[in-house]
Design a protein around this motif. Structure first.
Motif, PDB file in Angstrom:
ATOM      1  N   GLY A 105     -13.223   2.994  13.603  1.00 56.83           N
ATOM      2  CA  GLY A 105     -12.152   2.558  12.715  1.00 56.83           C
ATOM      3  C   GLY A 105     -12.387   3.196  11.359  1.00 56.83           C
ATOM      4  O   GLY A 105     -13.537   3.424  10.970  1.00 56.83           O
ATOM      5  N   THR A 106     -11.310   3.503  10.678  1.00 55.69           N
ATOM      6  CA  THR A 106     -11.436   4.104   9.343  1.00 55.69           C
ATOM      7  C   THR A 106     -11.028   3.085   8.285  1.00 55.69           C
ATOM      8  O   THR A 106      -9.962   2.462   8.403  1.00 55.69           O
ATOM      9  CB  THR A 106     -10.531   5.353   9.230  1.00 55.69           C
ATOM     10  N   VAL A 107     -11.886   2.911   7.306  1.00 56.62           N
ATOM     11  CA  VAL A 107     -11.556   1.984   6.218  1.00 56.62           C
ATOM     12  C   VAL A 107     -10.465   2.629   5.359  1.00 56.62           C
ATOM     13  O   VAL A 107     -10.633   3.742   4.861  1.00 56.62           O
ATOM     14  CB  VAL A 107     -12.798   1.681   5.354  1.00 56.62           C
ATOM     15  N   VAL A 108      -9.357   1.916   5.225  1.00 56.70           N
ATOM     16  CA  VAL A 108      -8.229   2.446   4.466  1.00 56.70           C
ATOM     17  C   VAL A 108      -8.226   1.879   3.053  1.00 56.70           C
ATOM     18  O   VAL A 108      -7.821   2.533   2.096  1.00 56.70           O
ATOM     19  CB  VAL A 108      -6.902   2.072   5.186  1.00 56.70           C
ATOM     20  N   GLU A 109      -8.740   0.672   2.920  1.00 53.18           N
ATOM     21  CA  GLU A 109      -8.691  -0.008   1.628  1.00 53.18           C
ATOM     22  C   GLU A 109      -9.839  -1.019   1.592  1.00 53.18           C
ATOM     23  O   GLU A 109     -10.126  -1.667   2.596  1.00 53.18           O
ATOM     24  CB  GLU A 109      -7.364  -0.769   1.566  1.00 53.18           C
ATOM     25  N   ALA A 110     -10.473  -1.154   0.466  1.00 54.34           N
ATOM     26  CA  ALA A 110     -11.516  -2.191   0.302  1.00 54.34           C
ATOM     27  C   ALA A 110     -11.422  -2.687  -1.137  1.00 54.34           C
ATOM     28  O   ALA A 110     -11.776  -1.964  -2.065  1.00 54.34           O
ATOM     29  CB  ALA A 110     -12.894  -1.621   0.600  1.00 54.34           C
ATOM     30  N   THR A 111     -10.926  -3.900  -1.300  1.00 50.45           N
ATOM     31  CA  THR A 111     -10.659  -4.425  -2.643  1.00 50.45           C
ATOM     32  C   THR A 111     -11.090  -5.895  -2.714  1.00 50.45           C
ATOM     33  O   THR A 111     -11.186  -6.563  -1.684  1.00 50.45           O
ATOM     34  CB  THR A 111      -9.152  -4.345  -2.974  1.00 50.45           C
ATOM     35  N   PRO A 112     -11.310  -6.423  -3.925  1.00 62.62           N
ATOM     36  CA  PRO A 112     -11.661  -7.842  -4.034  1.00 62.62           C
ATOM     37  C   PRO A 112     -10.469  -8.727  -3.651  1.00 62.62           C
ATOM     38  O   PRO A 112      -9.328  -8.424  -4.007  1.00 62.62           O
ATOM     39  CB  PRO A 112     -11.990  -8.012  -5.519  1.00 62.62           C
ATOM     40  N   ALA A 113     -10.752  -9.799  -2.909  1.00 62.21           N
ATOM     41  CA  ALA A 113      -9.700 -10.759  -2.562  1.00 62.21           C
ATOM     42  C   ALA A 113      -9.918 -12.075  -3.303  1.00 62.21           C
ATOM     43  O   ALA A 113      -8.991 -12.876  -3.432  1.00 62.21           O
ATOM     44  CB  ALA A 113      -9.685 -11.004  -1.058  1.00 62.21           C
ATOM     45  N   ALA A 114     -11.132 -12.306  -3.754  1.00 60.67           N
ATOM     46  CA  ALA A 114     -11.495 -13.510  -4.517  1.00 60.67           C
ATOM     47  C   ALA A 114     -12.951 -13.298  -4.920  1.00 60.67           C
ATOM     48  O   ALA A 114     -13.580 -12.323  -4.484  1.00 60.67           O
ATOM     49  CB  ALA A 114     -11.355 -14.771  -3.667  1.00 60.67           C
ATOM     50  N   THR A 115     -13.501 -14.201  -5.718  1.00 52.99           N
ATOM     51  CA  THR A 115     -14.907 -14.066  -6.089  1.00 52.99           C
ATOM     52  C   THR A 115     -15.775 -14.084  -4.827  1.00 52.99           C
ATOM     53  O   THR A 115     -15.724 -15.040  -4.052  1.00 52.99           O
ATOM     54  CB  THR A 115     -15.317 -15.231  -7.011  1.00 52.99           C
ATOM     55  N   GLY A 116     -16.514 -13.014  -4.601  1.00 53.43           N
ATOM     56  CA  GLY A 116     -17.422 -12.935  -3.452  1.00 53.43           C
ATOM     57  C   GLY A 116     -16.745 -12.613  -2.136  1.00 53.43           C
ATOM     58  O   GLY A 116     -17.387 -12.637  -1.087  1.00 53.43           O
ATOM     59  N   ILE A 117     -15.455 -12.314  -2.166  1.00 51.29           N
ATOM     60  CA  ILE A 117     -14.733 -12.025  -0.907  1.00 51.29           C
ATOM     61  C   ILE A 117     -14.025 -10.678  -1.032  1.00 51.29           C
ATOM     62  O   ILE A 117     -13.366 -10.401  -2.030  1.00 51.29           O
ATOM     63  CB  ILE A 117     -13.707 -13.134  -0.588  1.00 51.29           C
ATOM     64  N   ARG A 118     -14.196  -9.865  -0.020  1.00 52.67           N
ATOM     65  CA  ARG A 118     -13.618  -8.526  -0.027  1.00 52.67           C
ATOM     66  C   ARG A 118     -12.534  -8.437   1.036  1.00 52.67           C
ATOM     67  O   ARG A 118     -12.692  -8.943   2.147  1.00 52.67           O
ATOM     68  CB  ARG A 118     -14.730  -7.525   0.286  1.00 52.67           C
ATOM     69  N   ARG A 119     -11.450  -7.798   0.660  1.00 53.02           N
ATOM     70  CA  ARG A 119     -10.354  -7.534   1.609  1.00 53.02           C
ATOM     71  C   ARG A 119     -10.528  -6.107   2.103  1.00 53.02           C
ATOM     72  O   ARG A 119     -10.523  -5.163   1.317  1.00 53.02           O
ATOM     73  CB  ARG A 119      -9.016  -7.703   0.875  1.00 53.02           C
ATOM     74  N   ILE A 120     -10.698  -5.962   3.412  1.00 56.72           N
ATOM     75  CA  ILE A 120     -10.973  -4.640   3.985  1.00 56.72           C
ATOM     76  C   ILE A 120      -9.900  -4.324   5.024  1.00 56.72           C
ATOM     77  O   ILE A 120      -9.733  -5.064   6.001  1.00 56.72           O
ATOM     78  CB  ILE A 120     -12.371  -4.610   4.638  1.00 56.72           C
ATOM     79  N   VAL A 121      -9.168  -3.257   4.776  1.00 56.93           N
ATOM     80  CA  VAL A 121      -8.117  -2.842   5.718  1.00 56.93           C
ATOM     81  C   VAL A 121      -8.655  -1.676   6.534  1.00 56.93           C
ATOM     82  O   VAL A 121      -9.157  -0.700   5.980  1.00 56.93           O
ATOM     83  CB  VAL A 121      -6.828  -2.427   4.974  1.00 56.93           C
ATOM     84  N   VAL A 122      -8.567  -1.813   7.853  1.00 58.17           N
ATOM     85  CA  VAL A 122      -9.143  -0.811   8.755  1.00 58.17           C
ATOM     86  C   VAL A 122      -8.065  -0.257   9.674  1.00 58.17           C
ATOM     87  O   VAL A 122      -7.204  -1.010  10.169  1.00 58.17           O
ATOM     88  CB  VAL A 122     -10.251  -1.451   9.632  1.00 58.17           C
ATOM     89  N   ALA A 123      -8.124   1.046   9.913  1.00 62.58           N
ATOM     90  CA  ALA A 123      -7.229   1.682  10.879  1.00 62.58           C
ATOM     91  C   ALA A 123      -8.035   2.018  12.125  1.00 62.58           C
ATOM     92  O   ALA A 123      -8.856   2.938  12.102  1.00 62.58           O
ATOM     93  CB  ALA A 123      -6.633   2.949  10.290  1.00 62.58           C
TER      94      ALA A 123
END
Ligand code: FES
Length: 338
Positions: free
Chosen positions: A12-30
């Motif tokens: 899978g390729t990581v398309v996006e990795a951004t903060p979603a909240a304190t200590g939580i990361r939002r990671i979008v994978v293709a």
């Protein structure tokens, strides 16, 4: 194609990795081979821990129609086995090894009424269900509980989407969730299916109250991964005298892993405290057992005769929860295995 539960590994390729909240990361994978991801599905990811690689499970928060983009939400845990640190270090363009969407927490469409309960990072398993029920025009309520608003991922978006159907409880604001009151409310207002994902203490409280109120067990469904226990993880000692094994379980590994590395042959399947296959017999405990499974009921946990080695641990606490004086500076569990 619907999710199949036999893992098929792919890149899978990581398309996006951004903060979603304190200590939580939002990671979008293709994923290389996209499959549609239904609410309740998760992917397994091979986490590179440096000296070894291990599988971790992450709920799919969101998916586009063909599953070409899957959104995961990952909380950074300070005292776990390193999978979340690996996920938090990912940046766009990196490749990971992952499975297709796997389903073991399906939403049964067609119930008269639903209550969806998310505690903290448990929202990652619940958000997709709430979105689908909202689209279907179902009768549902989303209950979202957390310590503080800044640590509650997707909170603003969920409030906007679910309007009067979301109820938010924030401990720091003095609006903590009372699990018993929630279940009593369900019991008095008529049948509802409850889907929940959150910390073990919250889910234990709901399960206990559900049973006390005589509600149908089949109407209570839950997802367990990503949960901590009653106490922070710490090193402890485990021994199996019959096999001559005595080894340390480090804060960053499970008891099952430590026993396997020491040469014990312990049965296992789910490795997340659900199936009970890894249960072992407790002969003695110096300290206190931190039961982190959902397999045993409260009475069985209190009896401290058995535990699930894949998730449960021991801590230097006495039954009152204060630090115990136990001679060694670590808790010691003496076990036997079937
Ligand atoms: S392997 Fe399933 S509960 Fe431990």
């Amino acid at each position: 194609m619907a999710a199949q539960n036999q893992p098929v590994w792919q890149t899978g390729t990581v398309v996006e990795a951004t903060p979603a909240a304190t200590g939580i990361r939002r990671i979008v994978v293709a994923p290389a081979n996209p499959q549609r991801a239904a609410p309740g599905t998760h992917v397994d990811v091979l986490a590179d821990l440096g000296h070894t690689s291990e599988t971790r499970s992450y709920s799919i928060v969101e998916s586009n129609d063909d599953g070409a983009l899957l959104t995961l939400g990952v909380q950074l845990a300070s005292r776990t086995r390193g999978g979340s640190a690996f996920m938090h270090a990912l940046t766009a363009g990196e490749r990971i090894t992952m499975t297709q969407p796997l389903q073991n927490f399906p939403l049964r469409v067609g119930a008269d009424r639903y209550v969806l309960l998310a505690g903290g990072i448990g929202i990652t398993a619940i958000a997709g269900m709430a979105r689908l029920l909202q689209q279907l025009g179902s009768d549902y309520q989303l209950v979202y509980a957390g310590r503080s608003r800044d640590r509650m991922a997707y909170l603003d978006a969920l409030e906007e989407l679910h309007q009067e159907r979301i109820r938010v409880h924030v401990s720091e604001d003095g609006t903590s969730l009372d699990a018993s009151s929630l279940v009593e409310e369900i019991a008095t207002t008529g049948p509802a299916e409850l889907y929940m994902c959150g910390p073990i203490p919250l889910m234990d409280a709901v399960r206990r109250s559900w049973r006390e109120n005589g509600l149908p067990p089949t109407d209570l469904r839950y997802e367990t991964f990503g949960n901590g226990g009653w106490f922070p993880s710490e090193d402890f000692v485990v021994s199996i005298p019959r096999l001559g094994i005595r080894t340390t379980v480090e804060a960053g590994q499970t008891m099952l892993q430590a026993l396997e590395r020491a040469g014990a042959d312990v049965l296992s399947e789910c490795r997340k405290g659900e199936c009970g296959l890894c249960q072992v017999t407790v002969l003695d405990v110096q300290g206190r057992i931190d039961h982190r499974d959902v397999f045993f009921d409260d009475d069985q946990k209190q009896a401290t005769k058995r535990l699930c080695a894949c998730v449960s641990r021991a801590v230097r606490k006495d039954p009152a929860g204060t630090v115990a004086s136990i001679g060694d500076d670590r808790a010691v569990l003496t076990l036997d295995i079937p």
